[in-house]
Structures are given as C-alpha cells and as structure tokens.
Design an enzyme around this catalytic site. Structure first.
Site, PDB file in Angstrom:
ATOM      1  N   CYS A 149      -4.971   2.289  -3.595  1.00  0.00           N
ATOM      2  CA  CYS A 149      -3.695   2.908  -3.098  1.00  0.00           C
ATOM      3  C   CYS A 149      -2.508   2.156  -3.073  1.00  0.00           C
ATOM      4  CB  CYS A 149      -3.843   3.205  -1.529  1.00  0.00           C
ATOM      5  SG  CYS A 149      -5.272   4.643  -1.251  1.00  0.00           S
ATOM      6  N   GLN A 209      -4.321  -5.149   6.920  1.00  0.00           N
ATOM      7  CA  GLN A 209      -5.306  -5.991   6.561  1.00  0.00           C
ATOM      8  C   GLN A 209      -5.183  -7.551   7.114  1.00  0.00           C
ATOM      9  OE1 GLN A 209      -7.749  -5.074   4.460  1.00  0.00           O
ATOM     10  NE2 GLN A 209      -6.946  -3.404   3.858  1.00  0.00           N
ATOM     11  N   LYS A 256     -10.372  -0.780  10.513  1.00  0.00           N
ATOM     12  CA  LYS A 256     -10.131  -1.742   9.679  1.00  0.00           C
ATOM     13  C   LYS A 256     -10.663  -3.056  10.347  1.00  0.00           C
ATOM     14  CE  LYS A 256      -7.278   0.055   6.202  1.00  0.00           C
ATOM     15  NZ  LYS A 256      -7.962   0.273   5.203  1.00  0.00           N
ATOM     16  N   ASP A 297       3.189  -4.592   8.134  1.00  0.00           N
ATOM     17  CA  ASP A 297       1.907  -3.867   8.039  1.00  0.00           C
ATOM     18  C   ASP A 297       0.809  -4.683   8.211  1.00  0.00           C
ATOM     19  OD1 ASP A 297      -0.362  -2.510   7.203  1.00  0.00           O
ATOM     20  OD2 ASP A 297       0.660  -1.646   5.464  1.00  0.00           O
ATOM     21  N   HIS A 349       0.884  -1.189   0.099  1.00  0.00           N
ATOM     22  CA  HIS A 349      -0.023  -0.186  -0.050  1.00  0.00           C
ATOM     23  C   HIS A 349       0.976   1.077   0.034  1.00  0.00           C
ATOM     24  CE1 HIS A 349      -2.895   2.963   1.704  1.00  0.00           C
ATOM     25  NE2 HIS A 349      -3.761   2.195   1.527  1.00  0.00           N
TER      26      HIS A 349
HETATM   27  N1  PLP Z   1      -1.580  -0.535   4.669  1.00  0.00           N
HETATM   28  C1  PLP Z   1      -2.718  -1.561   4.126  1.00  0.00           C
HETATM   29  C2  PLP Z   1      -2.392  -2.836   3.683  1.00  0.00           C
HETATM   30  C3  PLP Z   1      -3.839  -0.822   3.879  1.00  0.00           C
HETATM   31  O1  PLP Z   1      -4.886  -1.855   3.344  1.00  0.00           O
HETATM   32  C4  PLP Z   1      -4.066   0.231   4.300  1.00  0.00           C
HETATM   33  C5  PLP Z   1      -5.354   1.078   3.913  1.00  0.00           C
HETATM   34  O2  PLP Z   1      -6.155   0.606   3.074  1.00  0.00           O
HETATM   35  C6  PLP Z   1      -2.981   1.182   4.982  1.00  0.00           C
HETATM   36  C7  PLP Z   1      -1.833   0.650   5.218  1.00  0.00           C
HETATM   37  C8  PLP Z   1      -3.451   2.687   5.430  1.00  0.00           C
HETATM   38  O3  PLP Z   1      -4.322   2.615   6.611  1.00  0.00           O
HETATM   39  P1  PLP Z   1      -4.715   3.969   7.145  1.00  0.00           P
HETATM   40  O4  PLP Z   1      -5.516   4.552   6.031  1.00  0.00           O
HETATM   41  O5  PLP Z   1      -5.988   3.408   8.192  1.00  0.00           O
HETATM   42  O6  PLP Z   1      -3.752   4.672   7.797  1.00  0.00           O
END
Ligand code: PLP
Length: 411
Positions: A369, A208, A231, A205, A128
């Site tokens: 993203c 998900q 999430k 990270d 992401h």
């Molecule tokens: N990392 C992953 C794998 C994500 O799916 C997301 C959001 O979709 C993020 C980071 C960023 O999360 P946030 O927008 O809640 O900071």
C-alpha cells in the site's frame, strides 16, 4: 523454542499468543507479517470475551447497570490510551476504526476549517496510501496542492529540501513515524520542529511506530498522532486519533449522528464536547477495551524489553540476509525498525512469497500500500519480513533456509 539472545522469557511470551503455535501445511508457523497486523495475546482475547459475555451493553445511553459498566470500561480505556502516549487530557483521545479513519477524519475536518484554494499540504514520498489519498481528496475538494518530501536512495527522507518545501502556503505536514514498506525511521521530531518554526501543525502517522518504542506526544509536540489497534496487539476495527485540544476544538465534526450532539432540532444542531464531537454513532467500545488491554500487556512486558529484543532480531536478520547472495535490501540504513524489505535476484516477490508460504513462513509481498515509494525505486514490490518481539533468531534461520530454497527452485 529457546532463543538464547532473548531479553525475556520468550517461551512464556510466545505461549501468550495462541496463533503462534499453529501449523501451516504441517509446518510450524513463522509469522513475519507483523507490519500488516500483529497477533493477539490471550489477555486481549479474554478481555473481549469477558466484555461480550459478562457486561455487554451499549455505552453512554443507559441508566442500567450493564450500560454503566460498559461506559466505565470504555472511558477507562480512553484513559489508558492517554497515559500510554502521555497526552495531556482524555478529551484529546478520539476513538476511530483505525489509522485510515483517523487520517481521513483530520484531512476532512482540518481541511474544512483551515484549507483554501492555493494552500499546500506536505507529505513524504514514503507514505502509506492512507496518508496520501485522504489529503489528495481534500486538496481536490479545496483546490489546494499536495507537496512531497523526496526520499534518498537508502530510503531516508531528503530533509535538506524541507526548508523550501515548507512555505507560507503550507497549512499542514503529515508524515509517517516509520515507513511500513521499508522500515525506515523518520526523524519526525526534527520535522515537527521545523514546521513549528513556521506555526504549521504536523500529523504523525504512528501506525508502524506505536508498537516499536515509547511514544510521548507531548515530548514529540506533534499536533496529531494516529494509530491502529490491530498493529499493536489489539483488536481490529479500533484506532486512535490524538489531537491537541486547541485544534480539535476548532475543527468541525465530519460525521453526524448519535452521541456527537448536544441538542438537535430541525432548525439547528449543537455539538457535544470533546472527544464525543468526533465519535458519531455506536463506536467499537469493546475494541477500545481490547486495545487498552493490549497496551497493558505491552507495559507489563516492558517497552524497553520489546525494543531490545527487536533490535537484536533486526541486527541478526540484517546480518543473515546480507550474507545470503543475490539479495537486494530496500531501506538500506541503520536507522530502521525490525522490518526487512528485499528482493531475491530477479525473482518476482509474489513467487517467492508463495514458496515461503508452503514452508510455513508468512511474509508480505507486493507494494505494501505504498506504490509511490515502490515507483521511486523502479520496482513493483518487495518481499517484506516484519518482525516483532515474539519472533526469534531460530525463525530468522528458517526464513534464510526458505530464501535458499526459493533460489534453488527459481534460479
Ligand atoms: N499508515 C501506515 C504507515 C501503515 O502501515 C498502515 C497499515 O499498514 C496504515 C497507515 C493503515 O492502517 P489501517 O489499515 O489499520 O487503517
């Protein structure tokens, strides 16, 4: 709505989530955008309402009763998060505003302390943007280099490259536990073991990952684990950075202000102990309380039940989607969560998303993203249906009918 395959009382579960019973354009909502954000059970909504209506007051600073209650609830929330991911100590749990903020914190602070000119940071091609850009910014600042683990045609990581990608210059590895764009599960344990053989720390990270299975940061032995409250059925604007104490102790704070200090003079400031050193200003303590309630909800529902229900939905959705003509699935591997990322013939995902929306079906379209992984497959974006335990097979049938409708209108 009765789901014959459900491993728990799905009607009761769904009744906990008020948004699930709403209608869109007169159609019953089918919410398949859980990868972007999840709906909130009434237990979480009630906990937030209670915080604002019964004991709201700023934390850590007051001598009065309400401040004591708020502080106690906030610190209990930290303990709940600690136990949910099995961290060793509460000091290793830092509240942030979300995954993005947590990664930025580590990229800045770890970078300040440990990265020099010519060093390398290793990420993967399916990250992401939140796990790309903060590292890129840090590399630019420090004149360091970003290296990337490539992805195979089925969306899995090409781990054979790890041995030569992890070099004596590598200072940190940062990888997703699960790809948000494809749903592919990344073998983070294997990556951590390989990195640790060379004493290189790993950030996972978990944006998900946390909501789809048990996470034990000690078993995983990751050095940092980050996730967002919204999430995992919790509120927006709250997130977590878990870091091993040995790293957090050494890393400098990246924001200055109230609460993160021990003593301030104009000549010099000394910093507070962990985890407060990284929590400058008034944090979203009501969000933290809401997040703890969401994790309690998951524990009461049973993570094993959630995993079983989502596995059933994934198999059913895969079967039905693959039986539908003209569909191309990205991330075509068994080793994935209940996210299906696909294209319908040559139809632009945005057009498909608009038609599905009119049928009450909420999917996400675009690059999610994660533009580099879209570029890897030579596409601008996909349609992403991201399912979770409150979804049903019947809803998958509605999606399939929606896809047929899109085809009949656009082809
Ligand atoms: N990392 C992953 C794998 C994500 O799916 C997301 C959001 O979709 C993020 C980071 C960023 O999360 P946030 O927008 O809640 O900071």
């Amino acid at each position: 709505m009765i789901n014959k395959s459900a491993v728990f009382d799905i009607d009761k579960i769904r009744s906990d989530f008020p948004v699930l019973s709403c209608t869109v354009y007169g159609k019953k909502l089918v919410y398949f955008d859980n990868g972007a954000t999840t709906q909130k059970p009434k237990q979480v909504i009630n906990a937030i309402t209670e915080a604002y209506s019964k004991y709201y007051s700023n934390i850590h600073r007051g001598v009065h009763a309400l401040s004591d209650i708020s502080s106690e609830k906030y610190e209990s929330a930290r303990e709940r998060i600690r136990s949910f991911i099995n961290a060793s100590a509460k000091e290793e749990i830092v509240f942030t505003s979300g995954t993005t903020a947590s990664i930025n914190l580590v990229a800045f602070s770890f970078g300040e302390r440990y990265i020099s000119q010519g060093d390398e940071v290793l990420i993967s091609e399916l990250e992401h943007h939140a796990n790309i850009v903060p590292w890129q910014m840090m590399c630019e600042r420090k004149d360091a280099h970003l290296r990337v683990i490539p992805v195979n045609d089925d969306g899995t990581l090409h781990l054979e490259d790890l041995d030569h990608l992890i070099t004596e210059k590598t200072k940190i590895v940062a990888v997703s536990q699960v790809s948000n764009a494809l749903g592919v599960i990344v073998p983070v344990k294997e990556i951590i073991e390989k990195a640790h053989e060379k004493n290189i720390p790993v950030l996972v990270d978990g944006a998900q990952g946390i909501q789809h299975g048990h996470v034990d940061v000690r078993k995983l032995d990751c050095d940092f684990y980050v996730f967002s409250g919204h999430k995992v059925y919790g509120p927006t604007g709250i997130g977590v950075l878990y870091g091993k104490r040995e790293w957090l102790e050494e890393m400098p704070p990246c924001q200055g202000g109230g609460d993160m200090v021990e003593r301030v003079t104009f000549e010099k400031t000394t910093y507070n102990e962990l985890p407060f050193k990284f929590e400058a200003g008034t944090v979203n303590f009501v969000g933290a309380i809401g997040l703890a309630t969401a994790l309690e909800y998951i524990e009461a529902t049973g993570m094993d039940n959630i995993v079983r229900q989502e596995a059933d939905l994934k198999v059913y959705a895969d079967e039905r989607i693959k039986a539908t003509g003209g569909i191309r699935v990205y991330g075509n591997t068994q080793n994935k969560i209940s996210i299906i990322s696909f294209l319908i013939d040559k139809i632009h995902p945005y057009d498909a998303g608009l038609i599905l929306d009119k049928m009450g079906i909420a999917v996400r379209t675009g690059s999610h993203c994660a533009q580099p992984i879209m570029a890897r497959f030579g596409i601008d974006g996909t349609i992403r249906a991201s399912l979770c335990f409150y979804n049903t097979r019947e809803e998958i049938d509605i999606l399939i009918a929606g896809i047929e409708k899109v085809k009949s209108m656009m082809l």
